[in-house]
Design a protein around this motif. Structure first.
Motif, short mmCIF file in Angstrom:
data_model
loop_
_atom_site.label_atom_id
_atom_site.label_comp_id
_atom_site.label_asym_id
_atom_site.label_seq_id
_atom_site.Cartn_x
_atom_site.Cartn_y
_atom_site.Cartn_z
N HIS A 235 0.83 -1.20 0.00
CA HIS A 235 0.00 0.00 0.00
C HIS A 235 0.87 1.26 0.00
CE1 HIS A 235 -3.59 -2.36 1.94
NE2 HIS A 235 -3.32 -2.75 0.71
N VAL A 236 0.26 2.38 -0.34
CA VAL A 236 0.97 3.66 -0.38
C VAL A 236 0.45 4.57 0.72
CG1 VAL A 236 1.46 3.50 -2.84
CG2 VAL A 236 -0.67 4.61 -2.06
N GLU A 238 -0.44 8.50 2.08
CA GLU A 238 -0.86 9.83 1.63
C GLU A 238 -1.05 10.72 2.86
OE1 GLU A 238 -0.51 9.94 -1.92
OE2 GLU A 238 -2.59 10.65 -2.11
N VAL A 292 -9.52 2.86 3.77
CA VAL A 292 -8.23 3.45 4.12
C VAL A 292 -8.00 3.25 5.62
CG1 VAL A 292 -8.35 5.16 2.27
CG2 VAL A 292 -9.27 5.74 4.53
N GLU A 316 -2.40 1.32 -3.97
CA GLU A 316 -1.98 2.35 -4.92
C GLU A 316 -3.03 2.60 -5.98
OE1 GLU A 316 2.00 3.61 -7.46
OE2 GLU A 316 1.81 1.57 -6.66
N ARG A 319 -5.47 5.41 -5.01
CA ARG A 319 -4.96 6.73 -4.64
C ARG A 319 -5.71 7.87 -5.34
NH1 ARG A 319 0.78 8.34 -3.72
NH2 ARG A 319 1.38 6.40 -4.77
N GLU A 320 -5.80 7.82 -6.64
CA GLU A 320 -6.42 8.91 -7.39
C GLU A 320 -7.90 9.05 -7.06
OE1 GLU A 320 -4.89 11.22 -9.05
OE2 GLU A 320 -3.00 10.21 -8.53
N ARG A 323 -8.25 10.74 -3.63
CA ARG A 323 -8.00 12.18 -3.76
C ARG A 323 -9.19 12.90 -4.40
NH1 ARG A 323 -1.82 13.75 -5.42
NH2 ARG A 323 -0.71 12.59 -3.75
N ALA A 349 1.92 12.90 -1.47
CA ALA A 349 2.26 11.47 -1.51
C ALA A 349 3.52 11.23 -0.69
CB ALA A 349 2.46 11.02 -2.95
#
Length: 586
Positions: A235-236, A238, A292, A316, A319-320, A323, A349
């Motif tokens: 995972h990323v 933010e 999340v 990932e 993500r967009e 946002r 990020a």
């Protein structure tokens, strides 16, 4: 007050001077600031407008015969008087619907919120008993006083980068006095358990998350653990910032002047706006099957208006979309105003090559707790000064500064550390895989302060609470003795309603484990030592293991006491080696 009158004596008529003197005398702590505002308005718009504004400020601080600028003793006296009024009503009508209605009318006269049936088990008597209690009134009135005075101070410019950042000096002074009183009470109040061990509440408080250092450490452990989980799951991270609309900001940062768009929204109302906004965002993400996890931090702008920081982790591929959803909802209110697209929602990020997520949010956590290990903030305040002002702000408005998003229960985590404490020497070198049950695996992870391993044992970062393998176990109180029909007074609260359930252990896979089996009682014997000196650190057990019979129970230092047998742990804090978590996350 005299200086305030002297500063404004050249404006208006003699009647104006008497009018101003009466108001300045009613609000001595704000008189000088009121005079400054009066002068500014009188010079630009004339003394008539200045008089109207002064009257408006005065009316905000008075509710019928209640003056919110009164001293503490006056507020306490007023609380006793209102409680007495309610007691007289109850003496005439007993604990009936009529009494409840008449008492709530008195409460509402002073813009306070009366207790409701829903809050107290659908029982009428606990609600009425609260309204005839001076302590209940006192708490309500002091909260009303602090928030109203702070709102007025913020509106007249006492809270800004050019005066007092984050909160007014009035609120900071009140908070300082409050903490001093609390410190005295905790230091001079002693409890004794059924083993005869005696502690001050201050000693016990310092070993819990009430201690800023422990609270900060636990939060850092949790966010670091979430980051490790995210790395193992691919995972990323933010970092998001949500800001309230311009109409909720009282002052401009660059010059401290009033914001013409400001609509009078106070910090608590602005926080509720952001909270409702996030509820909509989370619901939308859930509808889109996006989840999340991470941590939310709330802190004030220079003028006390809250904004949110969120450290979130997600796949990932999401993500967009995340946002997009955040930005869309952030702009729903006044989204077309100047600067909204730039400031209302910001996303950064987290690049592991440049630094960790835990390192990124560490300064926000420290700034909002005790200011340790950080330098000056963006407003030029030292870390300690900023933390003091923010603590006063959060206390005044009742705003929860930190909130985990997703992840397992921190209550279970703390109870597991409590459970593991007597056996830490036996399990500190153990691996997660050595555990033969979810409970033992989670206990090993918690004992080693490995939040990542704990998260995975508990089913991962995203799982419904009811589906977690371990749950807190709460006490059950019986109000009536089934055999005799007598009321069990020890299970009834001060106002006649059932005592709140409290955590006493853990439940897992049909098993129940008690983690809190000590009975505590208040005692006055420890009050002999009121000079702040620590008691003798020794347990009440002799070399033979038999309990000694001292003339009076010895006070035991909970840090250094060495019992000759395992006992219920005093704290959730320990320093153990780390356990291997990679196997668990494959």
């Amino acid at each position: 007050m005299l200086l305030a009158c002297a500063r404004t004596e050249t404006y208006g008529t003699q009647e104006c001077q008497k009018f101003r003197a009466k108001i300045f005398n009613a609000h001595p702590f704000l008189a000088s600031s009121f005079a400054s505002v009066y002068e500014r308005i009188a010079k630009t718009k004339g003394y008539v407008d200045a008089n109207h504004n002064l009257r408006s400020l005065h009316e905000r601080l008075r509710i019928r015969d209640l003056n919110l600028s009164w001293e503490s003793d006056d507020i306490k006296g007023f609380a006793r008087a209102q409680a007495l009024r309610c007691q007289k009503i109850v003496s005439r009508h007993q604990y009936s619907d009529t009494s409840y209605q008449l008492c709530t009318e008195i409460v509402k006269r002073y813009l306070l919120t009366p207790p409701t049936f829903k809050e107290h088990g659908n029982l009428i008597s606990p609600c009425i008993k609260r309204m005839e209690c001076s302590r209940w009134w006192r708490k309500k009135l002091f909260t009303k006083q602090r928030r109203t005075i702070e709102a007025v101070a913020r509106d007249i410019g006492l809270v800004s980068q050019h005066s007092s950042t984050y909160s007014s000096m009035i609120s900071q002074s009140v908070r300082k006095q409050q903490k001093h009183r609390n410190e005295l009470y905790l230091s001079n109040t002693f409890v004794r358990n059924d083993e005869g061990q005696e502690y001050s509440l201050k000693e016990l408080s310092d070993l819990s998350v009430s201690n800023p250092a422990i609270r900060r450490g636990e939060l850092m452990t949790r966010i670091k653990g979430f980051e490790l989980v995210a790395q193992q799951l691919g995972h990323v991270g933010e970092f998001y910032t949500l800001t309230a609309p311009s109409r909720m900001h009282a002052r401009f940062k660059r010059n401290g002047k009033p914001n013409p768009k400001y609509d009078g929204t106070n910090p608590l109302e602005a926080h509720k706006h952001l909270n409702q906004l996030f509820q909509c965002i989370r619901s939308k993400l859930h509808r889109d099957d996006i989840y999340v996890y991470g941590l939310r931090v709330v802190e004030p702008n220079h003028d006390g208006t809250p904004h949110w920081h969120l450290m979130l982790f997600m796949p990932e591929a999401s993500r967009e979309k995340v946002r997009e959803v955040f930005n869309s909802y952030a702009l729903k209110s006044d989204g077309d105003e100047r600067g909204a697209a730039k400031h209302r929602f910001k996303a950064v990020a987290i690049d592991p090559q440049k630094g960790s997520a835990a390192g990124y949010i560490a300064k926000y956590i420290a700034k909002n707790i005790d200011g340790a290990f950080i330098g000056d903030d963006l407003n030029g305040n030292s870390g300690r000064e900023a933390a003091t002002a923010i603590d006063a702000w959060a206390s005044t408005w009742g705003i929860r500064q930190f909130q985990a998003i997703g992840g397992p229960s921190v209550t279970v985590w703390r109870e597991l550390r409590r459970l593991a404490s007597p056996y830490k020497e036996l399990i500190k070198t153990a691996s997660i895989n050595d555990g033969d049950s979810k409970m033992s695996q989670a206990m090993i992870a918690a004992n080693a302060a490995e939040w990542a391993a704990y998260v995975m044992v508990m089913g991962g970062p995203i799982l419904r609470k009811c589906d977690r393998p371990i749950h807190p176990m709460y006490s059950e109180f019986e109000l009536v003795n089934i055999e005799t029909g007598e009321l069990l007074e020890e299970n009834v609260g001060l106002y006649g309603d059932p005592k709140e359930k409290r955590v006493i252990g853990l439940e897992s896979e049909g098993d129940q484990i008690i983690t809190r089996n000590r009975k505590w009682t208040l005692t006055t014997s420890g009050a002999i030592d009121r000079q702040g000196k620590a008691g003798v650190a020794r347990a009440n057990y002799g070399a033979s293991g038999e309990q000694a019979e001292p003339s009076r129970p010895e006070r035991v230092n909970p840090v250094s006491a060495q019992l000759t047998r395992y006992d219920t742990p005093w704290t959730r804090v320990n320093n153990c080696t780390h356990v291997e978590t990679k196997v668990l996350m494959r």
